[in-house]
Design an enzyme around this catalytic site. Structure first.
Site, PDB file in Angstrom:
ATOM      1  N   GLY A  88      35.118  44.473  50.462  1.00 37.98           N
ATOM      2  CA  GLY A  88      35.008  45.821  49.895  1.00 37.98           C
ATOM      3  C   GLY A  88      34.864  45.920  48.391  1.00 37.98           C
ATOM      4  O   GLY A  88      34.253  46.857  47.885  1.00 37.98           O
ATOM      5  N   GLU A 104      40.684  45.627  43.745  1.00 39.02           N
ATOM      6  CA  GLU A 104      40.683  46.082  45.142  1.00 39.02           C
ATOM      7  C   GLU A 104      39.760  47.296  45.253  1.00 39.02           C
ATOM      8  O   GLU A 104      39.552  48.021  44.273  1.00 39.02           O
ATOM      9  CB  GLU A 104      42.136  46.402  45.546  1.00 39.02           C
ATOM     10  CG  GLU A 104      42.352  46.946  46.922  1.00 39.02           C
ATOM     11  CD  GLU A 104      41.890  46.037  48.063  1.00 39.02           C
ATOM     12  OE1 GLU A 104      40.696  45.665  48.077  1.00 39.02           O
ATOM     13  OE2 GLU A 104      42.690  45.759  48.966  1.00 39.02           O
ATOM     14  N   ASP A 110      45.238  52.182  50.629  1.00 35.43           N
ATOM     15  CA  ASP A 110      45.482  53.213  51.633  1.00 35.43           C
ATOM     16  C   ASP A 110      46.962  53.154  51.998  1.00 35.43           C
ATOM     17  O   ASP A 110      47.796  53.713  51.288  1.00 35.43           O
ATOM     18  CB  ASP A 110      44.541  52.907  52.808  1.00 35.43           C
ATOM     19  CG  ASP A 110      44.502  53.980  53.868  1.00 35.43           C
ATOM     20  OD1 ASP A 110      44.980  55.091  53.607  1.00 35.43           O
ATOM     21  OD2 ASP A 110      43.996  53.707  54.968  1.00 35.43           O
ATOM     22  N   LYS A 146      44.366  56.228  47.723  1.00 33.88           N
ATOM     23  CA  LYS A 146      44.631  57.316  48.682  1.00 33.88           C
ATOM     24  C   LYS A 146      46.142  57.436  48.836  1.00 33.88           C
ATOM     25  O   LYS A 146      46.707  56.948  49.815  1.00 33.88           O
ATOM     26  CB  LYS A 146      44.020  56.944  50.041  1.00 33.88           C
ATOM     27  CG  LYS A 146      42.688  57.570  50.326  1.00 33.88           C
ATOM     28  CD  LYS A 146      42.379  57.598  51.808  1.00 33.88           C
ATOM     29  CE  LYS A 146      41.840  56.315  52.336  1.00 33.88           C
ATOM     30  NZ  LYS A 146      41.203  56.403  53.664  1.00 33.88           N
TER      31      LYS A 146
HETATM   32  P1  5GP Z   1      45.698  49.386  53.414  1.00 31.14           P
HETATM   33  O1  5GP Z   1      46.216  48.040  53.801  1.00 31.14           O
HETATM   34  O2  5GP Z   1      46.092  49.825  52.018  1.00 31.14           O
HETATM   35  O3  5GP Z   1      46.014  50.435  54.447  1.00 31.14           O
HETATM   36  O4  5GP Z   1      44.148  49.319  53.514  1.00 31.14           O
HETATM   37  C1  5GP Z   1      43.405  48.761  52.553  1.00 31.14           C
HETATM   38  C2  5GP Z   1      42.063  48.328  53.099  1.00 31.14           C
HETATM   39  O5  5GP Z   1      41.640  49.147  54.183  1.00 31.14           O
HETATM   40  C3  5GP Z   1      41.042  48.515  52.009  1.00 31.14           C
HETATM   41  O6  5GP Z   1      40.949  47.376  51.218  1.00 31.14           O
HETATM   42  C4  5GP Z   1      39.799  48.824  52.797  1.00 31.14           C
HETATM   43  O7  5GP Z   1      39.170  47.632  53.168  1.00 31.14           O
HETATM   44  C5  5GP Z   1      40.304  49.547  54.030  1.00 31.14           C
HETATM   45  N1  5GP Z   1      40.251  51.025  53.858  1.00 31.14           N
HETATM   46  C6  5GP Z   1      41.267  51.878  53.625  1.00 31.14           C
HETATM   47  N2  5GP Z   1      40.826  53.150  53.507  1.00 31.14           N
HETATM   48  C7  5GP Z   1      39.489  53.088  53.654  1.00 31.14           C
HETATM   49  C8  5GP Z   1      38.444  54.074  53.604  1.00 31.14           C
HETATM   50  O8  5GP Z   1      38.626  55.282  53.400  1.00 31.14           O
HETATM   51  N3  5GP Z   1      37.184  53.600  53.790  1.00 31.14           N
HETATM   52  C9  5GP Z   1      36.891  52.283  54.020  1.00 31.14           C
HETATM   53  N4  5GP Z   1      35.632  51.957  54.181  1.00 31.14           N
HETATM   54  N5  5GP Z   1      37.848  51.335  54.054  1.00 31.14           N
HETATM   55  C10 5GP Z   1      39.129  51.736  53.884  1.00 31.14           C
HETATM   56 MG    MG Z   2      39.554  45.972  50.956  1.00 28.37          MG
END
Ligand code: 5GP
Ligand code: MG
Length: 185
Positions: free
Chosen positions: A53, A108, A112, A140
């Protein structure tokens, strides 16, 4: 909108709602590059891109910076094709160097729930870098499950699933030059 963006948008006509334009991203990256230039001038710096990403973000950021740096890649997965967090974090590809002599900045794409990054931070801290910071393109905060804050966050966005500028949905849309909402239906 830049001409390329129009072409890309025609190619992906389900993507309509652009929430951050290519110009806005460029401007913020310039500001962030100046900040990092100041912070790390004269220091051994390793920028770590979390694949896939953040590949575009890191590529643009390092080219805006004026100080020298080295680049490393890690690949972790937490999302599997869908649009919600699976809760599992796997290290699919690790750094290929000893980071104990570097100031490390993790780049990063988006934070999320915070699960992915907290695992990466834990792992990298255990390898004793000179310092460790996190720069995220998107944040987010509404979805956070783990108490984690980036040192630098370029944009804070609401709880939407977004694509573009490196971010995918089922491996598509990474090539869009802007950040857009992925339609729900
Ligand atoms: P976390 O572990 O913080 O929940 O998620 C992080 C990863 O989830 C990010 O690095 C990304 O790859 C994916 N991710 C989280 N939210 C989004 C989003 O709105 N769109 C996309 N494409 N990927 C997301
Ligand atoms: Mg990512």
């Amino acid at each position: 909108m830049r001409p390329e963006a129009v072409i890309k948008n025609n190619k992906n006509d389900s993507i309509k709602n652009i929430i951050i334009s290519a110009a806005e991203i460029k401007e913020k990256i310039r500001e962030t590059a100046r900040l990092l230039d100041e912070r790390y001038r004269g220091k051994p710096l390793l920028l770590v891109s979390i694949l896939k990403g953040s590949f575009i973000f890191l590529a643009d950021l390092c080219r805006e910076m004026t100080i020298p740096c080295e680049i490393g890649f890690m690949r972790v997965s937490s999302y599997y094709d869908g649009t919600s967090s699976s809760g599992n974090v796997n290290i699919l590809m690790d750094l290929d160097c000893d980071i104990s002599n570097y100031h490390v900045v993790i780049a990063e794409d988006i934070i999320d729930t915070g699960r992915t990054l907290s695992e990466v931070i834990k792992l990298l801290k255990s390898r004793s870098p000179l310092s460790l910071e996190v720069v995220t393109l998107l944040d987010k905060p509404e979805k956070r499950l783990i108490d984690l804050k980036a040192d630098i966050s370029l944009f804070t966005i609401p709880d939407l699933f977004v694509v573009g500028y490196g971010l995918d949905c089922g491996e598509k849309y990474r090539d869009l030059p802007y950040i857009a909402e992925y339609p729900d239906e």
